[in-house]
Design a protein around this motif. Structure first.
Motif, PDB file in Angstrom:
ATOM      1  N   ASN A 354       0.941  -1.315  -0.002  1.00 30.80           N
ATOM      2  CA  ASN A 354      -0.269   0.375   0.023  1.00 30.80           C
ATOM      3  C   ASN A 354       1.157   1.193   0.014  1.00 30.80           C
ATOM      4  N   GLN A 355       1.828   1.196   0.884  1.00 29.26           N
ATOM      5  CA  GLN A 355       2.977   2.204   0.731  1.00 29.26           C
ATOM      6  C   GLN A 355       3.337   2.643  -0.301  1.00 29.26           C
ATOM      7  N   GLU A 356       3.971   1.297  -1.555  1.00 25.42           N
ATOM      8  CA  GLU A 356       4.792   1.797  -2.107  1.00 25.42           C
ATOM      9  C   GLU A 356       3.664   1.776  -3.420  1.00 25.42           C
ATOM     10  N   ALA A 357       2.353   1.715  -3.135  1.00 26.12           N
ATOM     11  CA  ALA A 357       1.180   1.860  -4.482  1.00 26.12           C
ATOM     12  C   ALA A 357       1.207   4.001  -4.328  1.00 26.12           C
ATOM     13  N   GLU A 358       1.654   4.154  -2.840  1.00 30.26           N
ATOM     14  CA  GLU A 358       1.146   5.467  -2.689  1.00 30.26           C
ATOM     15  C   GLU A 358       2.801   6.530  -2.716  1.00 30.26           C
ATOM     16  N   PHE A 359       3.299   5.599  -2.719  1.00 31.03           N
ATOM     17  CA  PHE A 359       4.922   6.064  -3.399  1.00 31.03           C
ATOM     18  C   PHE A 359       5.014   6.494  -4.423  1.00 31.03           C
ATOM     19  N   SER A 360       4.196   5.380  -5.727  1.00 32.57           N
ATOM     20  CA  SER A 360       4.268   5.313  -6.733  1.00 32.57           C
ATOM     21  C   SER A 360       3.340   6.914  -7.861  1.00 32.57           C
ATOM     22  N   LYS A 361       2.484   6.904  -7.364  1.00 31.21           N
ATOM     23  CA  LYS A 361       1.427   8.396  -6.965  1.00 31.21           C
ATOM     24  C   LYS A 361       2.217   9.706  -7.534  1.00 31.21           C
ATOM     25  N   TRP A 362       2.754   9.559  -5.807  1.00 30.77           N
ATOM     26  CA  TRP A 362       4.077  10.836  -5.592  1.00 30.77           C
ATOM     27  C   TRP A 362       5.319  10.623  -7.254  1.00 30.77           C
ATOM     28  N   VAL A 363       6.007  10.429  -7.094  1.00 27.41           N
ATOM     29  CA  VAL A 363       6.822  10.352  -7.935  1.00 27.41           C
ATOM     30  C   VAL A 363       5.767  10.352  -9.823  1.00 27.41           C
ATOM     31  N   ALA A 364       4.763   9.628  -9.860  1.00 25.54           N
ATOM     32  CA  ALA A 364       4.068   9.988 -11.122  1.00 25.54           C
ATOM     33  C   ALA A 364       3.839  11.751 -11.221  1.00 25.54           C
ATOM     34  N   ALA A 365       3.297  11.824 -10.404  1.00 26.13           N
ATOM     35  CA  ALA A 365       3.264  13.243 -10.046  1.00 26.13           C
ATOM     36  C   ALA A 365       4.060  14.720 -10.924  1.00 26.13           C
ATOM     37  N   ASP A 366       5.452  14.114 -10.932  1.00 24.82           N
ATOM     38  CA  ASP A 366       6.589  14.885 -11.361  1.00 24.82           C
ATOM     39  C   ASP A 366       7.241  14.071 -12.279  1.00 24.82           C
ATOM     40  N   PRO A 367       7.848  14.825 -13.466  1.00 25.13           N
ATOM     41  CA  PRO A 367       8.748  14.658 -14.484  1.00 25.13           C
ATOM     42  C   PRO A 367      10.065  14.127 -13.917  1.00 25.13           C
ATOM     43  N   GLY A 368      10.434  14.922 -12.504  1.00 24.17           N
ATOM     44  CA  GLY A 368      11.764  15.170 -12.043  1.00 24.17           C
ATOM     45  C   GLY A 368      12.287  13.607 -11.459  1.00 24.17           C
ATOM     46  N   ARG A 369      10.710  13.413 -10.815  1.00 22.24           N
ATOM     47  CA  ARG A 369      10.389  12.325  -9.726  1.00 22.24           C
ATOM     48  C   ARG A 369      10.778  10.873 -11.120  1.00 22.24           C
ATOM     49  N   GLN A 370      10.107  11.221 -11.930  1.00 25.70           N
ATOM     50  CA  GLN A 370       9.919   9.914 -13.248  1.00 25.70           C
ATOM     51  C   GLN A 370      11.116   8.956 -13.218  1.00 25.70           C
ATOM     52  N   ALA A 371      12.063  10.934 -13.733  1.00 28.63           N
ATOM     53  CA  ALA A 371      13.448  10.633 -14.531  1.00 28.63           C
ATOM     54  C   ALA A 371      14.341   9.565 -13.148  1.00 28.63           C
ATOM     55  N   ALA A 372      14.177  10.183 -11.849  1.00 28.44           N
ATOM     56  CA  ALA A 372      15.212   9.557 -10.577  1.00 28.44           C
ATOM     57  C   ALA A 372      14.769   8.436 -10.520  1.00 28.44           C
ATOM     58  N   TYR A 373      12.959   8.260 -10.195  1.00 23.92           N
ATOM     59  CA  TYR A 373      12.424   6.869  -9.003  1.00 23.92           C
ATOM     60  C   TYR A 373      11.987   5.891 -10.280  1.00 23.92           C
ATOM     61  N   GLY A 374      11.575   6.621 -11.648  1.00 22.10           N
ATOM     62  CA  GLY A 374      10.137   5.815 -11.625  1.00 22.10           C
ATOM     63  C   GLY A 374      10.321   4.624 -11.964  1.00 22.10           C
ATOM     64  N   THR A 375      11.453   3.521 -12.475  1.00 20.42           N
ATOM     65  CA  THR A 375      11.745   2.530 -12.417  1.00 20.42           C
ATOM     66  C   THR A 375      12.314   1.452 -11.083  1.00 20.42           C
ATOM     67  N   LEU A 376      12.114   1.921  -9.905  1.00 18.45           N
ATOM     68  CA  LEU A 376      12.808   1.701  -8.923  1.00 18.45           C
ATOM     69  C   LEU A 376      11.910   0.658  -8.385  1.00 18.45           C
ATOM     70  N   LEU A 377      10.821   0.904  -8.076  1.00 19.97           N
ATOM     71  CA  LEU A 377      10.076  -0.124  -7.494  1.00 19.97           C
ATOM     72  C   LEU A 377       9.734  -1.384  -8.247  1.00 19.97           C
ATOM     73  N   ALA A 378       9.921  -1.996  -9.843  1.00 24.79           N
ATOM     74  CA  ALA A 378      10.253  -2.608 -10.594  1.00 24.79           C
ATOM     75  C   ALA A 378      11.511  -3.106 -10.390  1.00 24.79           C
ATOM     76  N   ASP A 379      12.669  -2.405 -10.337  1.00 26.75           N
ATOM     77  CA  ASP A 379      13.789  -2.596 -10.802  1.00 26.75           C
ATOM     78  C   ASP A 379      14.451  -3.467  -8.876  1.00 26.75           C
ATOM     79  N   LEU A 380      13.786  -3.811  -8.000  1.00 28.36           N
ATOM     80  CA  LEU A 380      14.020  -4.012  -6.640  1.00 28.36           C
ATOM     81  C   LEU A 380      13.250  -4.555  -7.235  1.00 28.36           C
ATOM     82  N   GLN A 381      11.897  -6.041  -7.175  1.00 29.41           N
ATOM     83  CA  GLN A 381      11.104  -6.369  -7.372  1.00 29.41           C
ATOM     84  C   GLN A 381      11.785  -7.399  -8.148  1.00 29.41           C
ATOM     85  N   ARG A 382      12.408  -6.754  -9.463  1.00 28.69           N
ATOM     86  CA  ARG A 382      13.139  -8.287  -9.735  1.00 28.69           C
ATOM     87  C   ARG A 382      14.417  -8.388  -9.496  1.00 28.69           C
ATOM     88  N   ASN A 383      15.174  -7.753  -8.934  1.00 31.34           N
ATOM     89  CA  ASN A 383      16.589  -7.873  -7.815  1.00 31.34           C
ATOM     90  C   ASN A 383      15.926  -9.166  -6.822  1.00 31.34           C
TER      91      ASN A 383
END
Length: 744
Positions: A354-383
């Motif tokens: 649930n926290q990660e879902a809210e975090f993803s919304k925060w990331v998606a709301a800003d282009p700069g955050r998207q560039a910095a953190y857009g794939t972060l959770l997916a990369d963590l899941q994959r590893n």
């Protein structure tokens, strides 16, 4: 084990409902930052001191009375003559080393009645923190963003070493640098390490381990979990190797001991060296612990402890040999069970999602955050997905394959064999062999081959059956094919121990002699070595590289995730995960409600010990001397309302490493000795729950009662600084008269 409450405890619980509800206080705070982050909140909750009184480099402060005891516990200084207090289970290894069947200090206790009887403990240290400093800029200097994790770590280590060495140049101090917030910050710690630490006193196991594994990680608790040591120094009051000429250390500060007692709502401060927490993990990290690592380790240790327990009960020699090992293995075995239970109750994985879902919304709301953190959770899941089988394989290697002591011992020969195979210089081989030989006597002092043979028969099939097939050595696959039931594994273990030379001290030394004489086959043909090397080679070649690559990626990604969390949750005050560095946790004395229909009061007393007494159960035996004192009500000045307080609970955030930590009141006085958490609290290493987190402390008045009245070691109490008058803790409900049965 969580027990249903008796009518007496239920009555105490009803009384508890009349008190304000207490919530645990999350956080393990760096003392250096208390002024900035915590001082006002601490004072609001009852602290009468300033942050400078807790941590100072300019004057004596509370930090100067707190030490890291050995490598994994905390201790505190309680006299101006270097008297050191820690847990019984922290000093257990030293007590065991001084014990034998003839001098069974584990069972009977030990008390030095003068300085000449205080026992030296080679290798035991007491470490003070002299100062700490934020050195993030120096450590990260010259490291470009995006540097590969392995290369970054190499540069961090080099820079950190330079910083640490520069800080102590020309002094007798030691130093190290530790990462905080996943490596987003780095702190320097300058230390003073004392090498002459002597055993002064330890209660018998019937006090120091009262309740045993049954009560471990549980409340109500009635354990006198303490032991006493003394730090010795050279004539200049500086660290010195053991010498009869050394003198008791004079500390910058020692803790006065309060007789005033505790009541609900009282401020509590726990000062110590918490070992490891993982509060900022993602859902995949939590699930890996909950679903993979903890269950595997609990499964193996359940089988191991059953065998050890049976053999320890059958032989005093084996009991003493395995006492410290058993306690260490059993402690985390039960802790992990409570951790899984707590994580399930909190629905921790889903809460993280649930926290990660809210975090993803925060990331998606800003282009700069998207560039910095857009794939972060997916990369963590994959590893995390990539390393999952490898985490399981590593758990079964360490717990099952090398849970067989013979194989773990044989594995120590692998580096020597590697040098011989590589045709290393003779001098290098000799140095490695000589180092190996020095550990042989120590290993066999606390080893019983017949017990270990039973362990091998039980654990090797667990290793073979539960390790992912692709990560199992071919040698073990063939053993698995040949041994298809318990009887055949038992025969295999018997054959292994009959043929190996590494199961006896003489045989192991002969193998070393052969290696030095150039006879490598003496080792390589040994069946225990062949099995151990097969396991070790598979670990090194097939398991560890893939695991380490994924783990390095997770470390890098986790660093970014923690940085992002701090950027996102701006109203939250973050603390760094525990990493065996000095921390402060604060809270208040409180009972709690662990589950529906269960309420626990905040304190226990000597009456409860007598209620639990059971001469047929070694965990609940009570010393005749303690019964005598109880029946005569001979409590000295340590009684409250006709009994002796034993333990209490508070809301401090603690973990392993906080064992032995002082529990200090708002005036800077010692009121208790931290030794455990409630079972429902063990998940707090991963997810904090203010409703259930409770640390368990031994009331210092029980310590004084045992030392003075039980042991007759009043000379130690005279060393201490006692303050206040016996407190008026809330009057306990009327207690029925208890008839105590003890072993004759």
């Amino acid at each position: 084990m969580i027990r249903l409450l008796r009518p007496l405890a239920l009555l105490a619980g009803l009384l508890l409902t009349l008190r304000p509800v207490a919530f645990a206080d999350e956080g393990m705070w760096l003392p250096l930052l208390l002024k900035q982050l915590n001082e006002k909140d601490m004072q609001k909750k009852g602290l009468k001191l300033s942050a400078e009184d807790i941590y100072s480099i300019n004057k004596g402060s509370l930090k100067d009375a707190v030490v890291q005891f050995g490598g994994g516990c905390t201790g505190e200084i309680i006299s101006d003559q270097g008297l050191l207090l820690t847990n019984h289970h922290c000093g257990y290894g030293q007590i065991q080393q001084h014990s034998s069947v003839e001098k069974d200090y584990l069972t009977k206790g030990y008390w030095a009645m003068d300085r000449s009887q205080e026992l030296a403990n080679p290798g035991l240290t007491a470490t003070f923190i002299v100062r700490m400093e934020d050195v993030t800029k120096q450590v990260l200097a010259g490291i470009a963003p995006g540097t590969a994790e392995a290369e970054r770590e190499k540069q961090v280590q080099a820079n950190g070493q330079k910083v640490a060495q520069a800080a102590i140049q020309g002094t007798h101090y030691q130093s190290f640098v530790r990462p905080m917030f996943g490596g987003n910050e780095y702190y320097l710690f300058v230390t003073e390490v004392f090498q002459d630490v002597r055993l002064v006193g330890a209660p018998p196991s019937s006090i120091g381990k009262f309740g045993g594994d049954t009560d471990n990680w549980a409340w109500p608790r009635h354990t006198g979990d303490f032991s006493i040591f003394r730090i010795y120094a050279g004539p200049d009051n500086k660290p010195a190797a053991y010498s009869p000429q050394n003198v008791p250390f004079k500390p910058r500060h020692h803790l006065p001991i309060s007789l005033a007692g505790v009541k609900p709502g009282d401020f509590t401060l726990v000062f110590g060296f918490p070992g490891r927490t993982n509060e900022y993990l993602t859902s995949w990290g939590v699930d890996e612990i909950y679903s993979v690592d903890d269950p595997a380790r609990v499964k193996v240790r359940t089988a191991l402890l059953k065998i050890w327990d049976q053999d320890m009960l059958a032989s005093d020699k084996v009991r003493i040999q395995y006492a410290a090992k058993y306690a260490s293995i059993a402690n985390y075995w039960k802790k992990w069970q409570g951790e899984m239970r707590g994580l399930k109750k909190l629905d921790a994985v889903q809460r993280k999602r649930n926290q990660e879902a809210e975090f993803s919304k925060w990331v998606a709301a800003d282009p700069g955050r998207q560039a910095a953190y857009g794939t972060l959770l997916a990369d963590l899941q994959r590893n995390y997905t990539q390393e999952r089988d490898y985490v399981l394989a590593r758990a079964y290697v360490s717990e099952a394959a090398f849970g067989v002591e013979l194989l773990k011992f044989a594995n120590a020969f692998v580096p020597v064999a590697d040098l011989i195979a590589a045709k290393a210089p003779a001098a290098e081989v000799k140095a490695a062999a000589d180092k190996l030989r020095t550990g042989i006597a120590g290993f066999f002092r606390n080893y019983n081959a017949p017990t270990d043979q039973k362990v091998a028969a039980a654990l090797l099939p667990l290793y073979a059956d539960n390790t992912p097939a692709a990560l199992l050595p071919e040698y073990v696959k063939s053993l698995k094919a040949q041994n298809t039931n318990a009887e055949s594994w038992t025969r295999f273990a018997a054959d292994l121990f009959a043929k190996t030379r590494l199961a006896t001290e003489a045989g192991a030394n002969k193998v070393v002699d052969d290696l030095l004489a150039g006879n490598a086959a003496s080792l390589t043909s040994d069946p225990a070595y062949q099995l151990a090397s097969a396991v070790q080679n598979t670990l090194r070649a097939q398991i560890q590289p893939t695991y380490q690559a994924a783990a390095d990626n997770i470390t890098l990604l986790q660093r970014s995730y923690v940085a992002a969390l701090r950027q996102w949750q701006t109203s939250r005050t973050f603390y760094p995960d525990a990493n065996s560095t000095l921390r402060v946790a604060y809270g208040q004395v409180a009972g709690y409600q662990p589950a529906d229909g269960m309420r626990y009061d905040y304190y226990t007393t000597l009456d409860g010990i007598m209620e639990k007494a059971d001469p047929t159960n070694p965990e609940f035996e009570v010393s005749p001397r303690l019964v005598e004192l109880y029946q005569k009500k001979d409590y000295g000045p340590y009684a409250v309302n006709g009994t002796v307080p034993v333990a209490f609970t508070a809301t401090n955030h603690t973990t392993g490493g906080n064992s032995g930590s002082p529990v200090i009141n708002g005036r800077g006085e010692l009121i208790g000795l931290n030794f455990d958490r409630a079972w429902e609290s063990t998940m707090s290493d991963i997810m904090f729950d203010p409703d259930r987190v409770r640390n368990i402390a031994m009331d210092v008045r029980y310590l004084l009662f045992v030392v003075d009245k039980f042991a007759g070691a009043g000379h130690l109490v005279k060393e201490m600084t006692l303050v206040g008058t016996p407190g008026e803790s809330p009057k306990a409900p009327a207690v029925k008269k208890v008839k105590v049965k003890v072993k004759s």
